[in-house]
Scaffold this motif. Structure first.
Motif: not given
Length: 182
Positions: A44-71
């Protein structure tokens, strides 16, 4: 800003008390949920300070399992990337030390893929996830130690504690693992 530095095979490990969204590094790590919804805590802090575009970009790459990561990009933050590494299944869910280990490993693998030299980790699984900071820090540090010993492009790894008491526990957890090398 309080800080304590350690060294491991040419990589500087620094524990700092501060705000991860203010870190001037190549990437910061978001201890996400598998759906990559950025609601509360660090996300939430990342989204508030960095902008909602971070979440929008992340959502396009998910969902992902624990043990994976996206940037994703980092919006208005000082860093270049946000690495989203799930420590919980659902938003508000509880974590485990095994989830922390897997998420830390996934974030480090993503850092290698990006060929970055600096990364900042918050307490993985310690907020909403419910784990104690010292145990989580030690688990993260064991995974970082394994990663560094195998060879890494990283030169500086930060542990960022928002609260003073968490900073003390981070220093203890990291120090315990590094003392095992002696």
């Amino acid at each position: 800003m309080r800080s304590t530095s350690f060294e491991l095979s040419g990589v500087e490990i620094e524990v700092v008390q501060g705000d991860i969204t203010e870190m001037k590094v190549d990437a910061i790590v978001n201890p996400a949920n598998t759906r990559l919804i950025m609601g509360g805590g660090v996300a939430g802090a990342i989204k508030r300070k960095g902008g909602k575009e971070i979440e929008e970009e992340a959502l396009k790459k998910g969902p992902i399992p624990i043990g994976d990561a996206v940037f994703t990009s980092a919006g208005k933050l000082y860093c270049r990337y946000v690495i989203h590494a799930p420590t919980v299944e659902e938003p508000g869910g509880s974590s485990s030390l095994e989830n922390v280990r897997k998420a830390t490993r996934a974030a480090l693998k993503t850092a290698e893929y990006l060929k970055i030299s600096s990364i900042a980790f918050p307490g993985m699984g310690t907020g909403v996830g419910g784990l104690d900071v010292r145990s989580a820090a030690a688990t993260m540090m064991r995974e970082i130690k394994r990663h560094v010993m195998e060879g890494t492009c990283l030169k500086k790894i930060y542990f960022v504690a928002f609260r003073s008491d968490d900073y003390v526990e981070f220093v203890k957890g990291v120090g315990e693992v590094l003392a095992e090398l002696r």
